[in-house]
Design an enzyme around this catalytic site. Structure first.
Site, PDB file in Angstrom:
ATOM      1  N   ASP A 131       0.842  -1.193   0.000  1.00  0.00           N
ATOM      2  CA  ASP A 131       0.000   0.000   0.000  1.00  0.00           C
ATOM      3  C   ASP A 131       0.878   1.244   0.000  1.00  0.00           C
ATOM      4  O   ASP A 131       1.730   1.413   0.874  1.00  0.00           O
ATOM      5  CB  ASP A 131      -0.922  -0.004   1.224  1.00  0.00           C
ATOM      6  N   HIS A 138      -3.542  14.073   0.940  1.00  0.00           N
ATOM      7  CA  HIS A 138      -3.697  13.183   2.092  1.00  0.00           C
ATOM      8  C   HIS A 138      -2.468  13.240   2.987  1.00  0.00           C
ATOM      9  O   HIS A 138      -2.588  13.338   4.220  1.00  0.00           O
ATOM     10  CB  HIS A 138      -3.935  11.751   1.610  1.00  0.00           C
ATOM     11  N   ARG A 147       1.725  16.314  13.109  1.00  0.00           N
ATOM     12  CA  ARG A 147       3.057  16.900  13.285  1.00  0.00           C
ATOM     13  C   ARG A 147       3.049  18.413  13.286  1.00  0.00           C
ATOM     14  O   ARG A 147       4.013  19.034  13.713  1.00  0.00           O
ATOM     15  CB  ARG A 147       4.007  16.397  12.184  1.00  0.00           C
ATOM     16  N   GLU A 206      -9.360   4.255  -1.930  1.00  0.00           N
ATOM     17  CA  GLU A 206      -8.160   3.931  -2.690  1.00  0.00           C
ATOM     18  C   GLU A 206      -8.539   3.211  -3.980  1.00  0.00           C
ATOM     19  O   GLU A 206      -9.664   2.746  -4.161  1.00  0.00           O
ATOM     20  CB  GLU A 206      -7.215   3.024  -1.883  1.00  0.00           C
ATOM     21  N   THR A 262      -9.257  -5.601   4.099  1.00  0.00           N
ATOM     22  CA  THR A 262      -9.164  -4.701   2.947  1.00  0.00           C
ATOM     23  C   THR A 262     -10.153  -5.210   1.908  1.00  0.00           C
ATOM     24  O   THR A 262     -10.108  -6.383   1.536  1.00  0.00           O
ATOM     25  CB  THR A 262      -7.743  -4.690   2.352  1.00  0.00           C
TER      26      THR A 262
END
EC number: 3.7.1.2
Length: 421
Positions: A131, A138, A147, A206, A262
């Site tokens: 992945d 994103h 962060r 995705e 998934t």
């Protein structure tokens, strides 16, 4: 040029006209042997029946048994010349002016099945699943949340396609329920970690590339040849337990927060079918190193949508819309980077793109971003919600809009069920 038409009646809004012909594997009955197929309109065309009838009569496929297998792996391994020959043959025998299948009632009854009455299964044996993290929007949003703006995107992100190795064994077909995972989480502050069902269960919008021939160990694939090793694309939901993921990912990355499930869509849309929808990929700054520098950098104009059907409700809400064009790193760069150290890819391997988020809040590709880690609840026709609740159903769809036709992926659906007591 006149639009290619089939003798099969295909609605104008169908995802599966003769211009598409995506591949999957189905079972006519629950106890029957799986067999390869393509989709056309509301029908499934059994490729084993077509093969046994001798209709694959080209030089490559006339003596091949790839469509007599219970999965697509043997066909994937044959490479682009075989894929192109199969597509050409299928478009010819399905066209409105070709009688060989159209006028053969016995073969038609044997070959066609109503899509709503068959069971679709994972179409290939997936040996390995990787992945990636290829959407800049994103990556930036996650960095801002965890962060801060000073280091929203790590410097290496613009230099190479970041990825982690996922768990192939828990990849399931669309429509499979997803059990809420259990694991460790960590509340704010210095409190002790807790164990239990995830409190921050999320989806990730995705797509994934299906690997074709692959490469030998120690022999990288050149980025400009990488497209010949990608059979096609499908929709993928990389379900994520954000609380488990946040506590475990330092220093080695995701584990239990991702490996529980998934979901993939049943139909693989080939790169040949997507070719008319190719578009220029984003300009990369700084320029990539030579092994990632492409002569042509191609993305695809694939409109993506996510619907959420909350538990106990009959109505679904569209909660985000994005586009495959929002990927910074192309699928060919991802594949080339994966092999540059000599790693061997095999037919049927799956390469996920990572969450495909756009630049605006209504194009973010997961609840983590849409709710900004739960700080901004999502409005759902009179109610609000942050992360997924038991009984919620998530459905992805993807489609390319052509001139008078669509090339679509169908849907990728999963429902959350409670953790066992």
């Amino acid at each position: 040029m006149a639009l290619l038409k089939s003798f099969i009646d295909v609605g104008s809004d169908s995802h599966f006209p003769i211009q598409n012909l995506p591949y999957g594997v189905f079972k006519p009955e629950s106890n029957s042997t799986p067999r390869p197929a393509v989709a056309i309109g509301d029908l499934v065309l059994d490729l084993s029946a077509i093969s046994e009838a001798g209709l694959f009569d080209g030089l490559i496929l006339k003596d091949a048994d790839c469509f007599l297998q219970p999965n697509l792996n043997k066909f994937l391994a044959m490479g682009r010349p075989a894929w192109k020959e199969a597509r050409s043959t299928l478009q010819r025998i399905l066209s409105s002016n070709e009688p060989i299948l159209r006028d053969n009632d016995v073969l038609r009854r044997k070959s066609f099945h109503q899509m709503s009455k068959v069971e679709m299964i994972v179409p290939m044996v997936i040996g390995d699943y990787t992945d990636f993290f290829a959407s800049m929007h994103h990556a930036k949003n996650c960095g801002l949340m965890f962060r801060g703006p000073e280091n929203a995107i790590n410097p290496n992100w613009f230099r190479l396609p970041i990825a982690y190795h996922g768990r192939a064994s828990s990849i399931v077909i669309s429509g499979t329920d997803i059990i809420r995972p259990r694991g460790q989480g960590h509340p704010q502050g210095n409190s002790e970690p807790y164990f239990g069902p995830s409190k921050k269960l999320d989806f990730e919008l995705e797509m994934a590339a299906v690997v074709g021939p692959g490469n030998e160990l120690g022999k990288p694939i050149d980025v400009n040849n990488a497209a010949d090793h990608i059979f096609g694309l499908l929709l993928m939901n990389d379900w994520s337990a954000r609380d488990i993921q946040a506590w475990e990912y330092v220093p080695l990355g995701p584990f239990l927060g991702k490996s529980f499930g998934t979901t993939i869509s049943p139909w693989i849309v080939t790169l040949d079918a997507l070719e008319p929808f190719g578009c220029q990929a984003p300009k990369q700054d700084p320029p990539p190193l030579p092994y990632l520098a492409e002569k042509e950098s191609v993305n695809y104009d694939i409109s993506l949508e996510v619907q959420l059907k909350p538990s106990g409700r009959d109505d679904s809400c569209v909660i985000t819309k994005s586009n495959f064009q929002n990927l910074y790193w192309t699928i060919t760069q991802q594949l080339a980077h994966h092999t540059v150290n000599g790693c061997n890819l095999r037919p049927g391997d799956l390469l996920g793109t990572g969450t495909i988020s756009g630049p605006e809040p209504d194009s973010y590709g997961c609840l983590l971003e849409l709710t900004w880690n739960g700080q901004k609840p999502l409005s759902l026709n009179g109610t609000t919600q942050t992360f997924l609740e038991d009984g919620d159903q998530v459905t992805f769809s993807g489609v390319c809009k052509g001139d008078g036709y669509n090339v679509g992926f169908g849907t990728c659906t999963g429902k959350i069920v409670p953790s066992p007591p």
